[in-house]
Write a protein that holds these residues in place. Structure first.
Motif, PDB file in Angstrom:
ATOM      1  N   THR A 168      32.767  -5.056 -28.540  1.00 23.69           N
ATOM      2  CA  THR A 168      34.033  -5.200 -29.270  1.00 23.69           C
ATOM      3  C   THR A 168      34.337  -3.953 -30.092  1.00 23.69           C
ATOM      4  O   THR A 168      35.477  -3.459 -30.093  1.00 23.69           O
ATOM      5  CB  THR A 168      33.982  -6.430 -30.184  1.00 23.69           C
ATOM      6  OG1 THR A 168      33.657  -7.567 -29.394  1.00 23.69           O
ATOM      7  CG2 THR A 168      35.310  -6.659 -30.864  1.00 23.69           C
ATOM      8  N   LEU A 169      33.308  -3.435 -30.783  1.00 20.13           N
ATOM      9  CA  LEU A 169      33.521  -2.213 -31.565  1.00 20.13           C
ATOM     10  C   LEU A 169      33.882  -1.030 -30.666  1.00 20.13           C
ATOM     11  O   LEU A 169      34.730  -0.212 -31.014  1.00 20.13           O
ATOM     12  CB  LEU A 169      32.275  -1.897 -32.399  1.00 20.13           C
ATOM     13  CG  LEU A 169      32.009  -2.844 -33.575  1.00 20.13           C
ATOM     14  CD1 LEU A 169      30.677  -2.496 -34.238  1.00 20.13           C
ATOM     15  CD2 LEU A 169      33.143  -2.771 -34.570  1.00 20.13           C
ATOM     16  N   GLY A 170      33.229  -0.943 -29.515  1.00 15.32           N
ATOM     17  CA  GLY A 170      33.551   0.137 -28.571  1.00 15.32           C
ATOM     18  C   GLY A 170      34.974   0.039 -28.053  1.00 15.32           C
ATOM     19  O   GLY A 170      35.697   1.042 -27.970  1.00 15.32           O
ATOM     20  N   LEU A 171      35.384  -1.171 -27.700  1.00 16.43           N
ATOM     21  CA  LEU A 171      36.757  -1.360 -27.224  1.00 16.43           C
ATOM     22  C   LEU A 171      37.771  -1.059 -28.324  1.00 16.43           C
ATOM     23  O   LEU A 171      38.813  -0.454 -28.063  1.00 16.43           O
ATOM     24  CB  LEU A 171      36.949  -2.786 -26.710  1.00 16.43           C
ATOM     25  CG  LEU A 171      36.274  -3.099 -25.379  1.00 16.43           C
ATOM     26  CD1 LEU A 171      36.359  -4.588 -25.079  1.00 16.43           C
ATOM     27  CD2 LEU A 171      36.915  -2.292 -24.267  1.00 16.43           C
ATOM     28  N   ALA A 172      37.469  -1.475 -29.534  1.00 16.61           N
ATOM     29  CA  ALA A 172      38.387  -1.206 -30.643  1.00 16.61           C
ATOM     30  C   ALA A 172      38.490   0.295 -30.907  1.00 16.61           C
ATOM     31  O   ALA A 172      39.590   0.823 -31.130  1.00 16.61           O
ATOM     32  CB  ALA A 172      37.914  -1.934 -31.902  1.00 16.61           C
ATOM     33  N   ALA A 173      37.352   0.992 -30.864  1.00 14.57           N
ATOM     34  CA  ALA A 173      37.379   2.444 -31.074  1.00 14.57           C
ATOM     35  C   ALA A 173      38.149   3.138 -29.955  1.00 14.57           C
ATOM     36  O   ALA A 173      38.928   4.067 -30.194  1.00 14.57           O
ATOM     37  CB  ALA A 173      35.955   2.986 -31.169  1.00 14.57           C
ATOM     38  N   ALA A 210      41.869   2.476 -30.501  1.00 10.47           N
ATOM     39  CA  ALA A 210      42.375   3.272 -31.618  1.00 10.47           C
ATOM     40  C   ALA A 210      42.524   4.732 -31.212  1.00 10.47           C
ATOM     41  O   ALA A 210      43.524   5.385 -31.536  1.00 10.47           O
ATOM     42  CB  ALA A 210      41.446   3.147 -32.820  1.00 10.47           C
ATOM     43  N   SER A 211      41.551   5.243 -30.467  1.00  6.89           N
ATOM     44  CA  SER A 211      41.616   6.627 -29.994  1.00  6.89           C
ATOM     45  C   SER A 211      42.805   6.815 -29.050  1.00  6.89           C
ATOM     46  O   SER A 211      43.535   7.804 -29.131  1.00  6.89           O
ATOM     47  CB  SER A 211      40.309   6.987 -29.296  1.00  6.89           C
ATOM     48  OG  SER A 211      40.399   8.241 -28.690  1.00  6.89           O
ATOM     49  N   LEU A 268      45.603   5.065 -28.907  1.00 11.57           N
ATOM     50  CA  LEU A 268      46.855   5.015 -29.663  1.00 11.57           C
ATOM     51  C   LEU A 268      47.076   6.299 -30.460  1.00 11.57           C
ATOM     52  O   LEU A 268      48.204   6.811 -30.534  1.00 11.57           O
ATOM     53  CB  LEU A 268      46.863   3.809 -30.595  1.00 11.57           C
ATOM     54  CG  LEU A 268      46.961   2.449 -29.902  1.00 11.57           C
ATOM     55  CD1 LEU A 268      46.816   1.329 -30.920  1.00 11.57           C
ATOM     56  CD2 LEU A 268      48.274   2.326 -29.159  1.00 11.57           C
ATOM     57  N   ASP A 269      46.002   6.834 -31.043  1.00 13.90           N
ATOM     58  CA  ASP A 269      46.130   8.063 -31.820  1.00 13.90           C
ATOM     59  C   ASP A 269      46.537   9.234 -30.929  1.00 13.90           C
ATOM     60  O   ASP A 269      47.420  10.024 -31.281  1.00 13.90           O
ATOM     61  CB  ASP A 269      44.801   8.369 -32.521  1.00 13.90           C
ATOM     62  CG  ASP A 269      44.920   9.576 -33.434  1.00 13.90           C
ATOM     63  OD1 ASP A 269      45.871   9.612 -34.240  1.00 13.90           O
ATOM     64  OD2 ASP A 269      44.077  10.494 -33.319  1.00 13.90           O
ATOM     65  N   ILE A 270      45.924   9.339 -29.762  1.00 11.85           N
ATOM     66  CA  ILE A 270      46.279  10.421 -28.834  1.00 11.85           C
ATOM     67  C   ILE A 270      47.715  10.248 -28.347  1.00 11.85           C
ATOM     68  O   ILE A 270      48.476  11.226 -28.233  1.00 11.85           O
ATOM     69  CB  ILE A 270      45.289  10.460 -27.655  1.00 11.85           C
ATOM     70  CG1 ILE A 270      43.932  10.945 -28.148  1.00 11.85           C
ATOM     71  CG2 ILE A 270      45.799  11.347 -26.529  1.00 11.85           C
ATOM     72  CD1 ILE A 270      42.833  10.849 -27.129  1.00 11.85           C
ATOM     73  N   GLY A 271      48.125   9.014 -28.095  1.00  9.83           N
ATOM     74  CA  GLY A 271      49.507   8.764 -27.668  1.00  9.83           C
ATOM     75  C   GLY A 271      50.512   9.171 -28.732  1.00  9.83           C
ATOM     76  O   GLY A 271      51.521   9.812 -28.436  1.00  9.83           O
ATOM     77  N   ARG A 272      50.231   8.809 -29.984  1.00  8.09           N
ATOM     78  CA  ARG A 272      51.131   9.198 -31.073  1.00  8.09           C
ATOM     79  C   ARG A 272      51.196  10.711 -31.220  1.00  8.09           C
ATOM     80  O   ARG A 272      52.269  11.287 -31.419  1.00  8.09           O
ATOM     81  CB  ARG A 272      50.668   8.568 -32.382  1.00  8.09           C
ATOM     82  CG  ARG A 272      51.080   7.140 -32.515  1.00  8.09           C
ATOM     83  CD  ARG A 272      50.871   6.635 -33.939  1.00  8.09           C
ATOM     84  NE  ARG A 272      50.584   5.215 -33.862  1.00  8.09           N
ATOM     85  CZ  ARG A 272      49.474   4.632 -34.286  1.00  8.09           C
ATOM     86  NH1 ARG A 272      48.534   5.344 -34.850  1.00  8.09           N
ATOM     87  NH2 ARG A 272      49.313   3.343 -34.147  1.00  8.09           N
ATOM     88  N   ALA A 273      50.040  11.369 -31.124  1.00  8.78           N
ATOM     89  CA  ALA A 273      50.009  12.831 -31.245  1.00  8.78           C
ATOM     90  C   ALA A 273      50.797  13.485 -30.106  1.00  8.78           C
ATOM     91  O   ALA A 273      51.523  14.463 -30.322  1.00  8.78           O
ATOM     92  CB  ALA A 273      48.568  13.330 -31.250  1.00  8.78           C
ATOM     93  N   LEU A 274      50.669  12.945 -28.906  1.00 10.14           N
ATOM     94  CA  LEU A 274      51.401  13.498 -27.754  1.00 10.14           C
ATOM     95  C   LEU A 274      52.904  13.353 -27.945  1.00 10.14           C
ATOM     96  O   LEU A 274      53.660  14.300 -27.743  1.00 10.14           O
ATOM     97  CB  LEU A 274      50.947  12.807 -26.469  1.00 10.14           C
ATOM     98  CG  LEU A 274      51.619  13.257 -25.185  1.00 10.14           C
ATOM     99  CD1 LEU A 274      51.282  14.714 -24.911  1.00 10.14           C
ATOM    100  CD2 LEU A 274      51.189  12.407 -24.026  1.00 10.14           C
ATOM    101  N   TRP A 275      53.354  12.156 -28.342  1.00  9.16           N
ATOM    102  CA  TRP A 275      54.785  11.954 -28.550  1.00  9.16           C
ATOM    103  C   TRP A 275      55.310  12.810 -29.693  1.00  9.16           C
ATOM    104  O   TRP A 275      56.428  13.330 -29.633  1.00  9.16           O
ATOM    105  CB  TRP A 275      55.097  10.478 -28.815  1.00  9.16           C
ATOM    106  CG  TRP A 275      55.124   9.682 -27.557  1.00  9.16           C
ATOM    107  CD1 TRP A 275      54.191   8.780 -27.147  1.00  9.16           C
ATOM    108  CD2 TRP A 275      56.114   9.729 -26.523  1.00  9.16           C
ATOM    109  NE1 TRP A 275      54.535   8.255 -25.925  1.00  9.16           N
ATOM    110  CE2 TRP A 275      55.721   8.821 -25.517  1.00  9.16           C
ATOM    111  CE3 TRP A 275      57.285  10.439 -26.345  1.00  9.16           C
ATOM    112  CZ2 TRP A 275      56.452   8.615 -24.370  1.00  9.16           C
ATOM    113  CZ3 TRP A 275      58.025  10.229 -25.193  1.00  9.16           C
ATOM    114  CH2 TRP A 275      57.600   9.331 -24.224  1.00  9.16           C
TER     115      TRP A 275
END
Length: 98
Positions: free
Chosen positions: A21-26, A29-30, A32-39
């Motif tokens: 669960t922690l791995g999937l959450a990380a 999150a990674s 989503l963060d990369i997607g936001r940075a790309l946009w």
């Protein structure tokens, strides 16, 4: 002698579930963060680029693109091409009265 009981297996499974669960959450999150940075970078780049040129003016429908001589020449060339391609077929069909 000690034996592994059922509650120990349950703890191992709980630990696997926790780390999965922690791995999937990380990972999420990674992602989503990369997607936001790309946009964000795409938006910044788009703001720096010049705007596209205005569309070209179209000719009114009543004004021909080519003159009368050019249209006649094109019609003659087209008719010669059609005669060359379909001439033998027309002769064959007319010989059979079709």
């Amino acid at each position: 002698a000690t034996t592994v009981s059922a509650p120990c297996m349950s703890i191992v499974r709980q630990e696997r579930l926790l780390w999965t669960t922690l791995g999937l959450a990380a990972g999420a999150a990674s992602h989503l963060d990369i997607g936001r940075a790309l946009w964000s970078s795409t938006s910044t780049l788009a703001d720096k680029l010049p705007s596209p040129p205005p569309p070209a003016k179209l000719l009114p429908a009543d004004q021909p693109v080519f003159g009368a001589r050019a249209q006649q020449s094109l019609a003659r060339t087209w008719n010669r091409g059609v005669d060359k391609v379909f001439g033998d077929l027309v002769k064959f069909l007319s010989a059979r009265n079709l």
